[in-house]
Structure formats: structure tokens, C-alpha cells
Write a protein that holds these residues in place. Sequence first.
Motif, mmCIF file in Angstrom:
data_model
loop_
_atom_site.group_PDB
_atom_site.id
_atom_site.type_symbol
_atom_site.label_atom_id
_atom_site.label_comp_id
_atom_site.label_asym_id
_atom_site.label_seq_id
_atom_site.Cartn_x
_atom_site.Cartn_y
_atom_site.Cartn_z
ATOM 1 N N MET A 1 0.847 -1.177 0.000
ATOM 2 C CA MET A 1 0.000 0.000 0.000
ATOM 3 C C MET A 1 0.892 1.241 0.000
ATOM 4 O O MET A 1 1.813 1.355 0.795
ATOM 5 C CB MET A 1 -0.914 0.012 1.228
ATOM 6 C CG MET A 1 -1.762 1.257 1.278
ATOM 7 S SD MET A 1 -2.944 1.321 2.616
ATOM 8 C CE MET A 1 -4.003 -0.006 2.176
ATOM 9 N N ASP B 1 -2.352 5.173 -2.425
ATOM 10 C CA ASP B 1 -3.580 4.464 -2.053
ATOM 11 C C ASP B 1 -4.321 5.162 -0.922
ATOM 12 O O ASP B 1 -5.541 5.085 -0.823
ATOM 13 C CB ASP B 1 -3.239 3.031 -1.624
ATOM 14 C CG ASP B 1 -2.581 2.258 -2.743
ATOM 15 O OD1 ASP B 1 -3.164 2.201 -3.846
ATOM 16 O OD2 ASP B 1 -1.472 1.733 -2.526
ATOM 17 N N ARG B 2 -3.575 5.813 -0.039
ATOM 18 C CA ARG B 2 -4.137 6.559 1.093
ATOM 19 C C ARG B 2 -3.394 7.877 1.207
ATOM 20 O O ARG B 2 -2.165 7.901 1.130
ATOM 21 C CB ARG B 2 -4.003 5.790 2.414
ATOM 22 C CG ARG B 2 -4.753 4.484 2.455
ATOM 23 C CD ARG B 2 -6.260 4.730 2.572
ATOM 24 N NE ARG B 2 -6.986 3.493 2.659
ATOM 25 C CZ ARG B 2 -7.614 2.901 1.652
ATOM 26 N NH1 ARG B 2 -7.575 3.444 0.457
ATOM 27 N NH2 ARG B 2 -8.263 1.782 1.827
#
Length: 90
Positions: free
Chosen positions: A1, A29-30
Motif C-alpha cells: 500500500m 492508495d491513502r
Amino acid sequence: MRIGFTNGCFDLIHPGHVRLLNEARAACDRLIVGLNTDASVKRLKGPTRPVQTETARATVMASLAPVDLVVLFDQETPLDLIRALRPTCW
């Protein structure tokens, strides 16, 4: 991630901020946003700033689709926060 990080005062959100956040989110992703506290904004921008409180700015920032997490920081730079979070990109 892939964890992304960006930061700023984000006192008055404008199209440039929205573009920055969308581009930052596209690279990860974040997305975590480091938000200057009221005291740090005052030190950086002067005694008449911020226009909005840190609570108001954090509420607005957290409501934006690209943003996954908002973290307040009081230092001149977010270096300590970056070291703690260890984002993949910023």
C-alpha cells in the motif's frame, strides 16, 4: 500500500488546493494531510491569520474525497510528522 503525504495551512481552500489534493491522491492508495495548527499558521503568515480555526480547516479538509486522514502539526515544518508516518511519497 502506498501512503501519500502532503501538508499546508489550507486556510481558504481554493481550486489549486483541490488540484494538489487530487494529484497527490492519484499517486497513492491513502492520503494523509498534515495541517498546520493555528499557532503555526500565525507564526508563518502573521497575526491576522488563520482566517479559519484549525478545527474548521480540519473539518473541511477531512470532508474532501481525496483525503483519508488529517493530522495537525505545530512545528515550522512537518519533518517530525513525516518521520513518524514514513509515507511512501509526499
